[in-house]
Enzyme design. Structure first.
Site, short mmCIF file in Angstrom:
data_model
loop_
_atom_site.label_atom_id
_atom_site.label_comp_id
_atom_site.label_asym_id
_atom_site.label_seq_id
_atom_site.Cartn_x
_atom_site.Cartn_y
_atom_site.Cartn_z
N HIS A 415 0.81 -1.22 0.00
CA HIS A 415 0.00 0.00 0.00
C HIS A 415 0.84 1.27 0.00
O HIS A 415 0.32 2.38 -0.18
CB HIS A 415 -0.95 0.00 1.21
CG HIS A 415 -2.27 0.64 0.94
ND1 HIS A 415 -2.48 1.49 -0.12
CD2 HIS A 415 -3.45 0.58 1.60
CE1 HIS A 415 -3.73 1.92 -0.11
NE2 HIS A 415 -4.35 1.38 0.92
N ASP A 419 -1.99 2.09 -4.72
CA ASP A 419 -3.23 2.53 -4.10
C ASP A 419 -4.33 1.49 -4.31
O ASP A 419 -4.27 0.67 -5.24
CB ASP A 419 -3.69 3.87 -4.69
CG ASP A 419 -2.71 4.99 -4.38
OD1 ASP A 419 -2.05 4.92 -3.31
OD2 ASP A 419 -2.59 5.92 -5.19
#
Length: 443
Positions: A415, A419
């Site tokens: 992450h 995204d």
């Protein structure tokens, strides 16, 4: 007679140390040239260490699980002739300085196997307890194991009375006497492990604790998983895929027995080659998914070549052989390379190069894949695609429920780099390709 010291050889370019994972010999063994002495592991590749000479094992320089530096002495042999150890220093003096602390005791001359021309000496008092300890361990190691149904335990009336008063089922007691006869010492040993280990009810309580040292590939896996989970903030995205059309196409292609170029028969296709080709197409739209993240330097290495790691379960543990340059392979070439690498991984013959260099990974448990999983990213990659098991489910087509072959993809992403939106777009692109598999073949 002389001595020959064997040092850990260079087992790979850039490797400074290796973990000892297996001894094939013990002190006192007679070995011949090219006899395998030990196995060491580095970067998930296991390397066997052969003996360069004939001789008798006098000393082993490490225990299983120890990390040994390249060039460190690992075996000392008694050999015919002078060997490679000189009495005035030289190799022997060097070995004495280089030897790390050794947990295994250096055997005395009388404890080693006698030379063919030398009479064996009487054992010292210190050496005598070893056989007794070994015998005791061998006798009690099977204690508490139930006897086969219908087998009557052998014991004297006095032993039977004592067992009855203690509430012990003699069928649960291993006897150390002739023909497995149970004596008072066996009852005492059984009670020492706990008087409630086995009552006459037939149910047994087990209070044993076994300490298992984490070594070899299992330790490498533990270190890798710890690194991945401690450094990478995972986001997992699960999507279901209708693979009915894909399975029909795969079955049709597998029925064809046409030879590929060069007269080599095409491999039987599994799901993986189709998924690999779908990933190649999806990565062409989102090249940032095919990256390695150097989090210490703060640099993302975005690769042009797509090197897909295929997580494979082997008898020793999980390894990840790598299909290099999947972007340059058609579906049959992908299938053939997956089969070759899987066989090499299971047989333990995969090389370092074949087990490294991946830029994105596929993990699959096949029929045991479950409904959904949370795959751990193969550090320092930024994405891993998890394949779950295929099942026939009722699917509503707008007018009725119809049976369809469905499969979930459970995929994890770093992450810090990917995204949630980008992860979803990537998986939806793969979904569209797998549900309409003809698109996989369209350039």
């Amino acid at each position: 007679m002389g001595e020959h010291i064997i040092k850990l050889p260079d087992v790979g370019e850039g490797v400074a140390e290796a973990e000892l994972v297996e001894w094939h010999v013990k002190v006192g063994d007679i070995v011949r040239e090219d006899t395998v002495l030990a196995a060491v592991m580095t970067d998930k590749a296991t390397v066997e260490i052969p003996s360069p000479v004939d001789g008798e094992i006098l000393w082993l320089g490490a225990e299983i699980g120890d990390t040994v530096a390249i060039g460190s002495p690992i075996v000392r042999l008694k050999v015919a002739g002078e060997g490679n150890v000189t009495p005035k220093g030289g190799a022997k003096a060097e070995a004495a300085v280089a030897e790390p602390p050794v947990k295994l005791p250096t055997p005395k001359p009388e404890s080693a196997a006698p030379d063919a021309k030398t009479k064996p000496k009487a054992s010292s008092p210190e050496a005598k307890p070893a056989p007794a300890i070994s015998k005791s361990i061998g006798r009690t190691s099977v204690a508490g194991a139930p006897r086969p149904e219908g087998e009557k335990p052998l014991a004297s009336p006095a032993v039977r009375l004592r067992a009855k008063e203690a509430g012990i089922d003699l069928r649960q007691v291993a006897g150390s006497g002739p023909a497995g006869r149970i004596g008072h010492e066996d009852i005492e040993a059984f009670l020492a492990r706990g008087p409630q280990v086995a009552k006459a009810s037939g149910l047994a309580r087990n209070d044993t604790v076994e300490d298992i040292k984490v070594v070899g590939l299992r330790r490498r896996i533990a270190e890798k998983m710890t690194l991945s989970k401690s450094r990478i903030p995972h986001i997992t995205y699960v999507e279901e895929i209708d693979v009915t059309a894909l399975e029909e196409l795969r079955a049709a292609l597998n029925k064809e027995k046409r030879a590929a170029r060069g007269g080599v028969e095409r491999p039987k296709l599994t799901l993986l080659p189709f998924l690999m080709r779908a990933m190649v197409k999806a990565i062409s739209d989102q090249p940032n998914l095919n990256s390695l993240f150097d989090d210490e330097a703060g640099i993302i290495h975005q690769h042009g070549g797509i090197h897909i790691g295929i997580a494979a379960q082997t008898p020793s543990g999980l390894v990840v052989p790598v299909v290099k340059h999947a972007e340059a392979r058609d579906i049959w070439d992908c299938g053939a390379e997956v089969n070759r690498l899987a066989e090499a991984a299971k047989s333990g013959t995969a090389t370092r190069e074949e087990l490294s260099g991946s830029t994105i990974t596929i993990t699959s448990l096949g029929a045991m894949g479950g409904v959904a999983t949370t795959p751990v990213i193969n550090h320092p990659e930024v994405a891993i695609i998890g394949v779950n098991k295929m099942m026939v489910r009722p699917v509503w087509d707008g007018t009725q429920f119809i049976p369809r072959k469905m499969m979930n993809l459970s995929s994890s992403f770093d992450h810090r780099v990917i995204d949630g939106w980008d992860a979803a777009v990537f998986i939806q692109r793969i979904k569209a390709l797998l549900e309409t598999p003809a698109l996989i073949f369209v350039d």
